[in-house]
Design a protein around this motif. Structure first.
Motif, PDB file in Angstrom:
ATOM      1  N   TYR A   1      32.159  -2.556  10.001  1.00  0.00           N
ATOM      2  CA  TYR A   1      32.665  -3.523  10.975  1.00  0.00           C
ATOM      3  C   TYR A   1      34.046  -3.124  11.479  1.00  0.00           C
ATOM      4  CZ  TYR A   1      29.197  -7.271  10.977  1.00  0.00           C
ATOM      5  OH  TYR A   1      28.072  -8.010  11.185  1.00  0.00           O
ATOM      6  N   GLU A   2      34.900  -2.757  10.523  1.00  0.00           N
ATOM      7  CA  GLU A   2      36.266  -2.400  10.905  1.00  0.00           C
ATOM      8  C   GLU A   2      36.294  -1.241  11.894  1.00  0.00           C
ATOM      9  OE1 GLU A   2      38.280  -1.901   7.129  1.00  0.00           O
ATOM     10  OE2 GLU A   2      37.849  -4.027   6.737  1.00  0.00           O
ATOM     11  N   LYS A   3      35.339  -0.320  11.713  1.00  0.00           N
ATOM     12  CA  LYS A   3      35.271   0.827  12.624  1.00  0.00           C
ATOM     13  C   LYS A   3      34.441   0.529  13.859  1.00  0.00           C
ATOM     14  CE  LYS A   3      35.645   4.280   8.959  1.00  0.00           C
ATOM     15  NZ  LYS A   3      34.778   4.984   7.999  1.00  0.00           N
ATOM     16  N   ASN A   4      33.986  -0.743  13.939  1.00  0.00           N
ATOM     17  CA  ASN A   4      33.152  -1.114  15.079  1.00  0.00           C
ATOM     18  C   ASN A   4      31.846  -0.351  15.146  1.00  0.00           C
ATOM     19  OD1 ASN A   4      33.477  -3.130  17.027  1.00  0.00           O
ATOM     20  ND2 ASN A   4      35.526  -2.319  17.462  1.00  0.00           N
ATOM     21  N   LYS A   5      31.287  -0.052  13.996  1.00  0.00           N
ATOM     22  CA  LYS A   5      30.070   0.763  13.935  1.00  0.00           C
ATOM     23  C   LYS A   5      28.854  -0.092  13.620  1.00  0.00           C
ATOM     24  CE  LYS A   5      32.018   4.906  14.251  1.00  0.00           C
ATOM     25  NZ  LYS A   5      31.790   5.778  15.388  1.00  0.00           N
ATOM     26  N   PHE A   6      27.703   0.408  14.031  1.00  0.00           N
ATOM     27  CA  PHE A   6      26.435  -0.263  13.790  1.00  0.00           C
ATOM     28  C   PHE A   6      26.144  -0.364  12.285  1.00  0.00           C
ATOM     29  CE2 PHE A   6      21.695   0.464  13.392  1.00  0.00           C
ATOM     30  CZ  PHE A   6      21.325  -0.825  13.753  1.00  0.00           C
ATOM     31  N   VAL A   7      25.714  -1.541  11.855  1.00  0.00           N
ATOM     32  CA  VAL A   7      25.351  -1.729  10.451  1.00  0.00           C
ATOM     33  C   VAL A   7      24.215  -2.759  10.379  1.00  0.00           C
ATOM     34  CG1 VAL A   7      27.078  -3.537   9.946  1.00  0.00           C
ATOM     35  CG2 VAL A   7      26.347  -1.980   8.116  1.00  0.00           C
ATOM     36  N   VAL A   8      23.468  -2.742   9.306  1.00  0.00           N
ATOM     37  CA  VAL A   8      22.350  -3.683   9.137  1.00  0.00           C
ATOM     38  C   VAL A   8      22.558  -4.462   7.830  1.00  0.00           C
ATOM     39  CG1 VAL A   8      20.646  -2.354  10.454  1.00  0.00           C
ATOM     40  CG2 VAL A   8      20.990  -1.855   8.005  1.00  0.00           C
ATOM     41  N   PRO A   9      21.873  -5.594   7.671  1.00  0.00           N
ATOM     42  CA  PRO A   9      21.977  -6.319   6.403  1.00  0.00           C
ATOM     43  C   PRO A   9      21.491  -5.455   5.235  1.00  0.00           C
ATOM     44  CG  PRO A   9      20.914  -7.685   8.071  1.00  0.00           C
ATOM     45  CD  PRO A   9      21.026  -6.311   8.648  1.00  0.00           C
ATOM     46  N   VAL A  10      22.151  -5.601   4.098  1.00  0.00           N
ATOM     47  CA  VAL A  10      21.786  -4.815   2.925  1.00  0.00           C
ATOM     48  C   VAL A  10      21.399  -5.769   1.790  1.00  0.00           C
ATOM     49  CG1 VAL A  10      22.576  -3.134   1.207  1.00  0.00           C
ATOM     50  CG2 VAL A  10      23.366  -2.941   3.577  1.00  0.00           C
ATOM     51  N   SER A  11      20.273  -5.499   1.140  1.00  0.00           N
ATOM     52  CA  SER A  11      19.907  -6.345   0.002  1.00  0.00           C
ATOM     53  C   SER A  11      20.242  -5.663  -1.312  1.00  0.00           C
ATOM     54  CB  SER A  11      18.442  -6.775   0.069  1.00  0.00           C
ATOM     55  OG  SER A  11      17.596  -5.665   0.046  1.00  0.00           O
ATOM     56  N   VAL A  12      20.719  -6.494  -2.237  1.00  0.00           N
ATOM     57  CA  VAL A  12      21.125  -6.031  -3.563  1.00  0.00           C
ATOM     58  C   VAL A  12      20.172  -6.659  -4.581  1.00  0.00           C
ATOM     59  CG1 VAL A  12      23.007  -6.169  -5.259  1.00  0.00           C
ATOM     60  CG2 VAL A  12      23.533  -5.764  -2.855  1.00  0.00           C
ATOM     61  N   ASN A  13      19.740  -5.855  -5.544  1.00  0.00           N
ATOM     62  CA  ASN A  13      18.848  -6.358  -6.588  1.00  0.00           C
ATOM     63  C   ASN A  13      19.642  -7.135  -7.629  1.00  0.00           C
ATOM     64  OD1 ASN A  13      16.009  -5.023  -6.172  1.00  0.00           O
ATOM     65  ND2 ASN A  13      17.501  -3.400  -5.777  1.00  0.00           N
ATOM     66  N   LEU A  14      19.203  -8.349  -7.909  1.00  0.00           N
ATOM     67  CA  LEU A  14      19.860  -9.143  -8.944  1.00  0.00           C
ATOM     68  C   LEU A  14      18.899  -9.390 -10.100  1.00  0.00           C
ATOM     69  CD1 LEU A  14      21.820 -11.978  -7.047  1.00  0.00           C
ATOM     70  CD2 LEU A  14      22.653  -9.739  -7.780  1.00  0.00           C
ATOM     71  N   SER A  15      19.452  -9.386 -11.283  1.00  0.00           N
ATOM     72  CA  SER A  15      18.677  -9.731 -12.471  1.00  0.00           C
ATOM     73  C   SER A  15      18.921 -11.217 -12.782  1.00  0.00           C
ATOM     74  CB  SER A  15      19.142  -8.858 -13.629  1.00  0.00           C
ATOM     75  OG  SER A  15      18.908  -9.494 -14.864  1.00  0.00           O
ATOM     76  N   TRP A  16      18.007 -11.849 -13.487  1.00  0.00           N
ATOM     77  CA  TRP A  16      18.218 -13.263 -13.853  1.00  0.00           C
ATOM     78  C   TRP A  16      19.512 -13.427 -14.635  1.00  0.00           C
ATOM     79  CZ3 TRP A  16      18.583 -14.644 -18.978  1.00  0.00           C
ATOM     80  CH2 TRP A  16      18.107 -13.721 -19.907  1.00  0.00           C
ATOM     81  N   MET A  17      19.921 -12.386 -15.368  1.00  0.00           N
ATOM     82  CA  MET A  17      21.137 -12.458 -16.181  1.00  0.00           C
ATOM     83  C   MET A  17      22.387 -12.646 -15.338  1.00  0.00           C
ATOM     84  SD  MET A  17      20.898  -9.677 -19.154  1.00  0.00           S
ATOM     85  CE  MET A  17      19.581  -9.769 -20.342  1.00  0.00           C
ATOM     86  N   ASP A  18      22.357 -12.093 -14.130  1.00  0.00           N
ATOM     87  CA  ASP A  18      23.520 -12.210 -13.243  1.00  0.00           C
ATOM     88  C   ASP A  18      23.851 -13.678 -12.971  1.00  0.00           C
ATOM     89  OD1 ASP A  18      23.425  -9.463 -13.092  1.00  0.00           O
ATOM     90  OD2 ASP A  18      22.352  -9.433 -11.190  1.00  0.00           O
ATOM     91  N   PHE A  19      22.818 -14.500 -12.977  1.00  0.00           N
ATOM     92  CA  PHE A  19      23.002 -15.913 -12.652  1.00  0.00           C
ATOM     93  C   PHE A  19      23.733 -16.678 -13.759  1.00  0.00           C
ATOM     94  CE2 PHE A  19      20.774 -16.651  -8.643  1.00  0.00           C
ATOM     95  CZ  PHE A  19      20.228 -15.395  -8.455  1.00  0.00           C
ATOM     96  N   TYR A  20      23.934 -16.008 -14.883  1.00  0.00           N
ATOM     97  CA  TYR A  20      24.696 -16.611 -15.982  1.00  0.00           C
ATOM     98  C   TYR A  20      26.110 -16.058 -16.046  1.00  0.00           C
ATOM     99  CZ  TYR A  20      20.459 -18.838 -17.413  1.00  0.00           C
ATOM    100  OH  TYR A  20      19.336 -19.625 -17.418  1.00  0.00           O
ATOM    101  N   ASP A  21      26.425 -15.149 -15.150  1.00  0.00           N
ATOM    102  CA  ASP A  21      27.776 -14.608 -15.074  1.00  0.00           C
ATOM    103  C   ASP A  21      28.555 -15.469 -14.072  1.00  0.00           C
ATOM    104  OD1 ASP A  21      30.090 -13.153 -14.378  1.00  0.00           O
ATOM    105  OD2 ASP A  21      29.130 -11.253 -14.921  1.00  0.00           O
ATOM    106  N   GLU A  22      29.303 -16.428 -14.625  1.00  0.00           N
ATOM    107  CA  GLU A  22      29.955 -17.426 -13.764  1.00  0.00           C
ATOM    108  C   GLU A  22      30.933 -16.778 -12.788  1.00  0.00           C
ATOM    109  OE1 GLU A  22      28.712 -20.308 -13.813  1.00  0.00           O
ATOM    110  OE2 GLU A  22      27.693 -20.295 -15.764  1.00  0.00           O
ATOM    111  N   VAL A  23      31.695 -15.801 -13.279  1.00  0.00           N
ATOM    112  CA  VAL A  23      32.676 -15.149 -12.408  1.00  0.00           C
ATOM    113  C   VAL A  23      31.965 -14.468 -11.242  1.00  0.00           C
ATOM    114  CG1 VAL A  23      34.456 -13.357 -12.255  1.00  0.00           C
ATOM    115  CG2 VAL A  23      34.341 -14.844 -14.274  1.00  0.00           C
TER     116      VAL A  23
END
Ligand code: C2E
Ligand code: MG
Ligand code: MG
Ligand code: MG
Length: 283
Positions: free
Chosen positions: A106-128
Motif C-alpha cells: 500500500y505504501e508503495k501504491n502497488k497492487f495487492v490482494v487479500p491474504v489468508s493466514v492459517n489459524l489453529s484452534w490453539m491461537d484462539f486461546y492466546d489472548e494477546v
C-alpha cells in the motif's frame, strides 16, 4: 539445500519421518531460535478467480529452512509444534509478516490482494494474539484495508472454536473479516455441521480433486458441494488443482476460485511480488 518444489510432492506424513526431522525435546528451543534467525519464511500461493482467470487472493504458507536439516515440510513440523503448544507463536509471526507485506504494498501504491493466514484452534486461546488481531483489523478498517487479511480454519479446529470461543468468531464477523473453512470434507465432521457454521468461503479439500479423475462419483460430490455452498451464500475454493481437466470441470461446476500448482506453487515473497506485478498489467 533441496527446495520445497522438489521435496513436497514426495513428502508423506509418517511417525518415523517426524522423529527423524523433528526432535520433539529440542523443538521449542529450535522454534525460538528459528524465529530469531529468520529460518521461517512466509510463502504466498495465488488463488485465481475461476471466471476471470485473474488473481483474487493468496494463502500464506510457512516454510522452515533449517540450517542443518534443510527444508522441513509444514506437514511435519506444524503438528509437532501444535502438540507442543507453541503454534500461536508461529501463526502470529506469519500474520505479522503478512500485515507488513500488505502495508508495504500500500505504501508503495502497488497492487495487492487479500491474504489468508492459517489459524489453529490453539491461537484462539492466546489472548494477546487475539487482542492484537482485533486491534489491527480495526486499524486496517480506518484506512480501508479491513478486507486484506482473512483466516483459514480447518473443520476440526472450527468445531472446537465454535464451541468455546464463539465470542471471538463473532468479533471477526462484525468486522467483516472473512473466514475460510479449510480442508472441507477431509475430516469426520462435514455436512451436518454446515447448518450451524458461520463462515464465508469453503475450501474443498484436495483429496477430492485428486480423486475426481478416477472416480466419477467424486465429481458428483464436488459439483454438489459447490451447489450446496452457493445456496447457503458461501463461496468455494478448490485446493490442489494441478491439471487443465480439473480446471475445466471446476469452472463448469461453478467453483468460484482455484488454487493449485496448475496456476502457481506457493512463492517466496520476491517471486510473489513479480506475480502481482504481472497480474496488475492484465486487463
Ligand atoms: P493447507 O492450509 O490446506 O494448505 C494447502 C497445502 O496444499 C499447502 O501445503 C500447499 O503447498 C499445498 N498445495 C497447494 N496446491 C497444491 C497442488 O496443486 N498440489 C499439491 N500436491 N499440493 C498443493 P503446505 O504448504 O505443505 O502446508 C501443509 C499444511 O500445513 C497446510 O495445509 C496447513 O494446514 C499447514 N500450514 C502451513 N502453513 C501454516 C501456518 O502458517 N500456520 C498453521 N497453523 N498451519 C500452516
Ligand atoms: Mg489453508
Ligand atoms: Mg487446505
Ligand atoms: Mg491441510
Amino acid at each position: 539445500y533441496i527446495t520445497d518444489e522438489y521435496v513436497q510432492p514426495y513428502m508423506i506424513y509418517d511417525d518415523s519421518m517426524q522423529a527423524a526431522y523433528v526432535d520433539k525435546a529440542k523443538l521449542t528451543g529450535e522454534l525460538q531460535e528459528g524465529i530469531a534467525q529468520e529460518q521461517f519464511k512466509v510463502y504466498y500461493q495465488p488463488v485465481i478467480d475461476a471466471k476471470t482467470g485473474k488473481i483474487a487472493s493468496a494463502e500464506a504458507l510457512i516454510r522452515w529452512i533449517h540450517p542443518e536439516k534443510g527444508f522441513i515440510s509444514p506437514g511435519l513440523f506444524i503438528p509437532a509444534i501444535e502438540e507442543d503448544g507453541h503454534i500461536s507463536e508461529l501463526d502470529f509471526y506469519v500474520l505479522k509478516k503478512v500485515w507488513q507485506f500488505i502495508n508495504e504494498r500500500y505504501e508503495k501504491n502497488k497492487f495487492v490482494v487479500p491474504v489468508s493466514v492459517n489459524l489453529s484452534w490453539m491461537d484462539f486461546y492466546d489472548e494477546v494474539m487475539m487482542e492484537t488481531i482485533i486491534k489491527e483489523i480495526d486499524q486496517f478498517k480506518e484506512v480501508g484495508r479491513e478486507y486484506m487479511t482473512r483466516f483459514e480454519i480447518t473443520e476440526t479446529s472450527y468445531a472446537a472454536i465454535r464451541e468455546n470461543r464463539s465470542d471471538i468468531l463473532e468479533s471477526f464477523r462484525i468486522r467483516n473479516t472473512k473466514i475460510l473453512l479449510d480442508d472441507f470434507g477431509s475430516g469426520f465432521s462435514s455436512f451436518g455441521m454446515l447448518q450451524d457454521y458461520d463462515f464465508d468461503i469453503l475450501k474443498i479439500d484436495m483429496s477430492f480433486i485428486r480423486k475426481m479423475e478416477e472416480n466419477p462419483k467424486t465429481k458428483s460430490i464436488v459439483r454438489n458441494i459447490i451447489g450446496m455452498a452457493h445456496e447457503m451464500d458461501i463461496e468455494t475454493v478448490a485446493e490442489g488443482v494441478e491439471t487443465e481437466e480439473q480446471v475445466r470441470f471446476l469452472k463448469q461446476s461453478g467453483c468460484d476460485y482455484i488454487q493449485g500448482y496448475y496456476y502457481s506453487r506457493p512463492l517466496p515473497e520476491d517471486e510473489f511480488i513479480e506475480f502481482l506485478e504481472k497480474e496488475s498489467l492484465k486487463n
